[in-house]
Design a protein around this motif. Structure first.
Motif, short mmCIF file in Angstrom:
data_model
loop_
_atom_site.label_atom_id
_atom_site.label_comp_id
_atom_site.label_asym_id
_atom_site.label_seq_id
_atom_site.Cartn_x
_atom_site.Cartn_y
_atom_site.Cartn_z
N CYS A 1 0.78 -1.23 0.00
CA CYS A 1 0.00 0.00 0.00
C CYS A 1 0.81 1.27 0.00
O CYS A 1 1.86 1.30 0.56
CB CYS A 1 -0.91 0.08 1.20
N GLN B 1 -7.86 -6.87 3.45
CA GLN B 1 -7.24 -5.80 2.68
C GLN B 1 -5.82 -5.63 3.19
O GLN B 1 -5.59 -5.67 4.41
CB GLN B 1 -8.03 -4.50 2.80
N THR C 1 -7.69 -1.90 -4.60
CA THR C 1 -8.56 -0.91 -3.96
C THR C 1 -7.87 -0.33 -2.74
O THR C 1 -7.11 -1.00 -2.07
CB THR C 1 -9.91 -1.53 -3.54
N ASP C 2 -8.12 0.96 -2.49
CA ASP C 2 -7.62 1.62 -1.30
C ASP C 2 -8.81 2.29 -0.62
O ASP C 2 -9.32 3.29 -1.13
CB ASP C 2 -6.56 2.65 -1.67
N GLU D 1 -4.46 -4.01 -1.99
CA GLU D 1 -5.40 -4.94 -2.61
C GLU D 1 -6.35 -5.54 -1.59
O GLU D 1 -6.10 -5.53 -0.39
CB GLU D 1 -4.65 -6.07 -3.32
N GLU D 2 -7.45 -6.01 -2.10
CA GLU D 2 -8.46 -6.70 -1.30
C GLU D 2 -8.60 -8.11 -1.85
O GLU D 2 -8.73 -8.31 -3.05
CB GLU D 2 -9.80 -5.96 -1.37
#
Length: 327
Positions: free
Chosen positions: A67, A120, A157-158, A138-139
């Motif tokens: 992230c 996540q 996704t964030d 990521e998820e």
């Protein structure tokens, strides 16, 4: 021979989704420690050598992903920054793990154990002598079916920046952006089973769960605190714990040396939790475990560095990895 091969295929002893069998490059944390082993001073104790060796091996096996904060819109080279660590709420009362375990046992929760996970994750990836590349947040959702098969969906996704581009690694070491919510991979795996942790069903008593975590982490040997916390992450990579298993896990954690309560935090998904911290001076790292005070469920694990490291371009307080689990 054909019968034996058929039995082996059905047993599937090396499932492709099991992180222990992935062939992946070292992440930044493993590379830092490997570099110290190869070029730094010799460790003063065998315990420290075991810690380094464990960390490098775990990083290869687990392959934690990624992230960074997206600070600007779409651009050929997006601006990024390391996420800051979670902050304990000032004046909040720390809750010791043994007290939390007694409270949870009296509550008689109704959550059921479920095979599969919803997580996540974020982390920084880097190499010595270069600016740290930032890999994607990521998820991942893994769901198992009654016939032993399962699906895995991975999405970029964030949650802190919904709708904005997400940074990912193109595969050749150069960062690029993808759309928020873009599917990175979608797989369906054939039926498989194993009677070894973490694939085996986890027990719901503290003694049994401790032995289960030892099997994940060190194949039956005693676990130190960093290895046990990593084994917990390995467990949660395969199972979503029910109420009884969560109580057992809190009881196990209550006996872990050096894991101390620090107070309340709000995690990156906006959930209230109780935080517990382990300081690893030998490896200049700090691990924060976040538990749901109502259910005992593990909400997150965060690792930060506690010393500047110019070789890798990190500063004390930078978040190296964060995982947030959901039901």
């Amino acid at each position: 021979m054909a019968d034996e091969l058929d039995l082996l295929r059905r047993a599937n002893p090396v499932p492709p989704e099991d992180p222990r069998f992935h062939d992946r490059p070292l992440d930044h944390h493993a590379e830092r420690r490997l570099n110290r082993l190869l070029h730094g001073a010799r460790p003063r104790s065998s315990r420290r050598r075991r810690g380094w060796a464990w960390s490098a091996a775990t990083a290869v096996a687990v392959g934690v992903v990624a992230c960074a904060l997206v600070l600007s819109g779409p651009a050929p080279t997006p601006a990024v920054a390391a996420p800051r660590p979670l902050v304990v709420e000032a004046g909040s009362a720390p809750v010791p793990l043994d007290r939390l375990a007694r409270r949870l046992a009296a509550a008689d929760g109704s959550l059921r154990l479920r095979q599969g996970t919803h997580v996540q994750s974020w982390s920084l990836g880097m190499g010595p002598g270069s600016r740290p590349p930032v890999t994607l947040p990521e998820e991942r959702i893994v769901r198992w079916r009654a016939d032993g098969s399962h699906t895995e969906l991975v999405v970029a996704t964030d949650p802190r920046h919904p709708g904005r581009p997400v940074i990912t690694d193109s595969g050749d070491g150069s960062p690029r952006t993808v759309d928020d919510g873009q599917v990175l991979s979608r797989h369906t795996y054939p039926p498989s089973w194993s009677d070894a942790p973490p694939m085996a069903r986890p027990p719901h008593d503290a003694r049994g769960l401790r032995a289960y975590l030892e099997e994940i982490g060190t194949r039956g040997q005693d676990l130190d605190t960093p290895a046990l916390l990593d084994a917990v992450a390995g467990l949660l990579g395969h199972w979503t714990l029910g109420s009884r298993e969560s109580v057992a896990l809190v009881r196990v954690l209550a006996d872990v040396p050096g894991l101390r309560p620090v107070g309340e935090v709000t995690d990156r998904l906006g959930r209230a939790g109780q935080a517990y911290v382990y300081e690893d001076a030998a490896h200049a790292s700090r691990t924060m475990l976040v538990l749901d005070p109502a259910t005992g469920a593990v909400l997150g694990l965060e690792e930060t560095v506690t010393e500047d490291d110019a070789t890798y371009g990190v500063e004390a307080g930078d978040v190296m990895s964060y995982r947030a689990w959901m039901r």
